[in-house]
Enzyme design. Structure first.
Site, PDB file in Angstrom:
ATOM      1  CG  HIS A  49       2.218  -7.311   8.700  1.00 33.80           C
ATOM      2  ND1 HIS A  49       3.199  -7.498   9.645  1.00 33.80           N
ATOM      3  CD2 HIS A  49       2.639  -6.254   7.949  1.00 33.80           C
ATOM      4  CE1 HIS A  49       4.162  -6.607   9.467  1.00 33.80           C
ATOM      5  NE2 HIS A  49       3.835  -5.834   8.441  1.00 33.80           N
ATOM      6  CB  SER A  88       5.314 -11.003   3.849  1.00 31.81           C
ATOM      7  OG  SER A  88       4.795  -9.702   3.990  1.00 31.81           O
ATOM      8  CB  VAL A 145       3.384   4.965  -0.172  1.00 33.23           C
ATOM      9  CG1 VAL A 145       3.254   5.802  -1.433  1.00 33.23           C
ATOM     10  CG2 VAL A 145       2.029   4.522   0.327  1.00 33.23           C
ATOM     11  CB  THR A 203       3.032  -3.598  -0.951  1.00 32.07           C
ATOM     12  OG1 THR A 203       3.919  -3.871  -2.031  1.00 32.07           O
ATOM     13  CG2 THR A 203       2.718  -2.109  -0.891  1.00 32.07           C
ATOM     14  N   PRO A 261      -0.773  -2.537   3.288  1.00 35.69           N
ATOM     15  CG  PRO A 261      -3.043  -2.382   3.868  1.00 35.69           C
ATOM     16  CD  PRO A 261      -2.000  -1.760   2.985  1.00 35.69           C
ATOM     17  NE  ARG A 312       2.962  -2.934   9.254  1.00 33.22           N
ATOM     18  CZ  ARG A 312       3.048  -3.182  10.552  1.00 33.22           C
ATOM     19  NH1 ARG A 312       1.973  -3.178  11.322  1.00 33.22           N
ATOM     20  NH2 ARG A 312       4.230  -3.452  11.092  1.00 33.22           N
ATOM     21  NE  ARG A 329       9.721  -6.639  13.502  1.00 33.90           N
ATOM     22  CZ  ARG A 329       9.111  -5.851  12.635  1.00 33.90           C
ATOM     23  NH1 ARG A 329       7.789  -5.730  12.658  1.00 33.90           N
ATOM     24  NH2 ARG A 329       9.783  -5.168  11.739  1.00 33.90           N
TER      25      ARG A 329
HETATM   26  P1  NAD Z   1      10.277   2.667  -1.033  1.00 33.62           P
HETATM   27  O1  NAD Z   1       9.612   3.986  -1.235  1.00 33.62           O
HETATM   28  O2  NAD Z   1      11.715   2.646  -0.621  1.00 33.62           O
HETATM   29  O3  NAD Z   1      10.163   1.814  -2.374  1.00 33.62           O
HETATM   30  C1  NAD Z   1       8.989   1.616  -3.069  1.00 33.62           C
HETATM   31  C2  NAD Z   1       9.338   1.411  -4.520  1.00 33.62           C
HETATM   32  O4  NAD Z   1       8.138   1.079  -5.237  1.00 33.62           O
HETATM   33  C3  NAD Z   1       9.921   2.679  -5.181  1.00 33.62           C
HETATM   34  O5  NAD Z   1      11.214   2.384  -5.698  1.00 33.62           O
HETATM   35  C4  NAD Z   1       8.925   2.994  -6.291  1.00 33.62           C
HETATM   36  O6  NAD Z   1       9.533   3.526  -7.463  1.00 33.62           O
HETATM   37  C5  NAD Z   1       8.292   1.630  -6.539  1.00 33.62           C
HETATM   38  N1  NAD Z   1       6.991   1.728  -7.202  1.00 33.62           N
HETATM   39  C6  NAD Z   1       5.945   2.522  -6.868  1.00 33.62           C
HETATM   40  N2  NAD Z   1       4.924   2.348  -7.745  1.00 33.62           N
HETATM   41  C7  NAD Z   1       5.346   1.425  -8.645  1.00 33.62           C
HETATM   42  C8  NAD Z   1       4.759   0.855  -9.785  1.00 33.62           C
HETATM   43  N3  NAD Z   1       3.523   1.185 -10.188  1.00 33.62           N
HETATM   44  N4  NAD Z   1       5.471  -0.064 -10.486  1.00 33.62           N
HETATM   45  C9  NAD Z   1       6.729  -0.403 -10.095  1.00 33.62           C
HETATM   46  N5  NAD Z   1       7.339   0.127  -9.015  1.00 33.62           N
HETATM   47  C10 NAD Z   1       6.670   1.034  -8.312  1.00 33.62           C
HETATM   48  O7  NAD Z   1       9.389   1.858  -0.019  1.00 33.62           O
HETATM   49  P2  NAD Z   1       9.888   0.622   0.890  1.00 33.62           P
HETATM   50  O8  NAD Z   1      10.430   1.149   2.166  1.00 33.62           O
HETATM   51  O9  NAD Z   1      10.689  -0.296   0.042  1.00 33.62           O
HETATM   52  O10 NAD Z   1       8.476  -0.058   1.243  1.00 33.62           O
HETATM   53  C11 NAD Z   1       7.758  -0.769   0.263  1.00 33.62           C
HETATM   54  C12 NAD Z   1       6.496  -1.334   0.874  1.00 33.62           C
HETATM   55  O11 NAD Z   1       6.818  -2.394   1.791  1.00 33.62           O
HETATM   56  C13 NAD Z   1       5.698  -0.318   1.720  1.00 33.62           C
HETATM   57  O12 NAD Z   1       4.313  -0.495   1.516  1.00 33.62           O
HETATM   58  C14 NAD Z   1       6.099  -0.669   3.145  1.00 33.62           C
HETATM   59  O13 NAD Z   1       5.176  -0.195   4.092  1.00 33.62           O
HETATM   60  C15 NAD Z   1       6.124  -2.185   3.021  1.00 33.62           C
HETATM   61  N6  NAD Z   1       6.774  -2.926   4.120  1.00 33.62           N
HETATM   62  C16 NAD Z   1       6.230  -4.125   4.431  1.00 33.62           C
HETATM   63  C17 NAD Z   1       6.763  -4.884   5.444  1.00 33.62           C
HETATM   64  C18 NAD Z   1       6.113  -6.210   5.792  1.00 33.62           C
HETATM   65  O14 NAD Z   1       6.366  -6.772   6.874  1.00 33.62           O
HETATM   66  N7  NAD Z   1       5.295  -6.770   4.924  1.00 33.62           N
HETATM   67  C19 NAD Z   1       7.879  -4.434   6.152  1.00 33.62           C
HETATM   68  C20 NAD Z   1       8.431  -3.202   5.793  1.00 33.62           C
HETATM   69  C21 NAD Z   1       7.861  -2.449   4.772  1.00 33.62           C
END
Ligand code: NAD
Length: 316
Positions: A179, A147, A78, A125, A127, A94, A155
């Site tokens: 992060h 990451s 999520v 993902t 955090p 986060r 940034r």
């Molecule tokens: P999103 O809801 O668009 O996509 C998440 C995907 O994960 C969905 O397609 C879902 O079907 C899939 N998923 C969920 N459970 C699963 C499982 N058990 N097996 C396979 N797939 C599964 O979300 P998003 O916007 O792509 O964000 C994804 C993650 O990345 C979040 O936790 C978000 O907060 C994080 N994120 C991290 C950074 C960073 O700097 N590291 C930056 C932005 C977002």
């Protein structure tokens, strides 16, 4: 070389597009999501454009297809908006997503390791730092990266570069630690061509602001950039997509690039980010830049926030 992307949502798709667009390293990318139709759709859409960038081959797949992968990037889970982590006043930030996403990682990581025990695992993902600690534990090997603060550091560099009217590539400045909201801005070691950023800020004239006010504004903008993005688009994904693609490139090309990225750090007892040497087997060395007393104390505090999160996750 084979790369897996697990999670074909916003971040997974952005990572894939960026990897194809960079096109600097020949590889096959396997895209996997629990929503198989989504993974298939993303690949079906992008594969036609990918012919303009011929070195990357795309395929929607399942866990068995990850066999022999050099790197598996995990973006499943999520995001801040879905998980209710969009309040700037909430110090947990986060970390609110940890319990839910740890459950998802407990399902994914053993399945990856069963088919690709040699693969380096990159956690994107949120955090990412405590999830990287969980991933190490679930994988039973240490080849795990977060990451981390790579994106935060970009940034930071952009804000400073814009203010000084220089190219961001020439700004060397790091965000270290979590992060997340406890991240630490290393102003004392920030340089442009060997010149301290502090001195350049004093010289540049602050457009009605003190240096202190400018620093606070930059820290606020970077610390909560995710929320500003979410307010506009619903999710932060394009910047992290560029970053995961750059990390992938550095790994596949065995670059020994020095980048701010997260790995388990025995000194702090947790995964956090510091400038690190990155190549085919992940992080081989970690540097500790010079820090002011305040920055060092803030890094210790950030490590302690992360340790508490990992401890709490262990008890959940
Ligand atoms: P999103 O809801 O668009 O996509 C998440 C995907 O994960 C969905 O397609 C879902 O079907 C899939 N998923 C969920 N459970 C699963 C499982 N058990 N097996 C396979 N797939 C599964 O979300 P998003 O916007 O792509 O964000 C994804 C993650 O990345 C979040 O936790 C978000 O907060 C994080 N994120 C991290 C950074 C960073 O700097 N590291 C930056 C932005 C977002």
């Amino acid at each position: 070389m084979k790369v897996g992307i697990i999670g074909a949502g916003g971040v997974g798709a952005a990572s894939l597009v960026s990897l194809v667009a960079r096109g600097t390293t020949a590889c096959q990318v396997i895209v996997l999501d629990k929503n198989q139709a989504l993974a298939k759709g993303i690949v079906a859409d992008l594969q036609y454009g990918a012919t303009l960038s011929p070195s990357v081959q795309l395929r929607a797949g399942d866990y068995a297809d990850l066999e022999g992968a050099t790197l598996v990037i995990i973006t499943a889970g999520v995001n801040e908006k879905t998980g209710g982590a969009t309040n700037r006043a909430d110090p947990a930030g986060r970390l609110r997503l940890l319990e839910t996403n740890a459950g998802i990682y407990r399902e994914i990581v053993p399945r990856v390791v069963a088919v690709a025990p040699e693969a380096l695992l990159l956690v994107a993902t949120d955090p990412p730092d405590p999830l990287a600690d969980l991933t190490r534990q679930l994988a039973g090997h240490p080849h795990v990266l977060s990451s981390g603060t790579f994106l935060d550091s970009q940034r930071f560099r952009l804000h400073v570069a814009r203010h000084l009217n220089v190219n961001p590539k020439q700004v060397e400045a790091q965000v270290v630690g979590e992060h997340g909201t406890s991240q630490v801005f290393l102003w004392s070691s920030a340089r442009v061509a060997g010149t301290p950023v502090a001195a350049l800020l004093e010289q540049s004239g602050q457009k009605g602001q003190s240096v202190e006010e400018f620093r606070k504004e930059v820290e606020q903008d970077v610390r909560y950039a995710n929320i500003t993005i979410i307010e506009g688009t619903g999710a932060s994904r394009l910047g992290i997509g560029m970053v995961t693609a750059r990390i992938t490139e550095a790994i596949l090309r065995d670059e020994q690039a020095v980048v701010p990225i997260g790995s388990y750090n025995a000194k702090y007892g947790v995964t956090l980010s510091l400038p690190s040497v990155l190549g085919r087997r992940g992080v081989s060395r970690v540097f500790e830049p010079e820090m002011s007393e305040g920055e060092r104390a803030a890094l210790e505090r950030s490590a302690s926030v992360l340790r508490s999160a990992v401890e709490k996750m262990g008890k959940a």
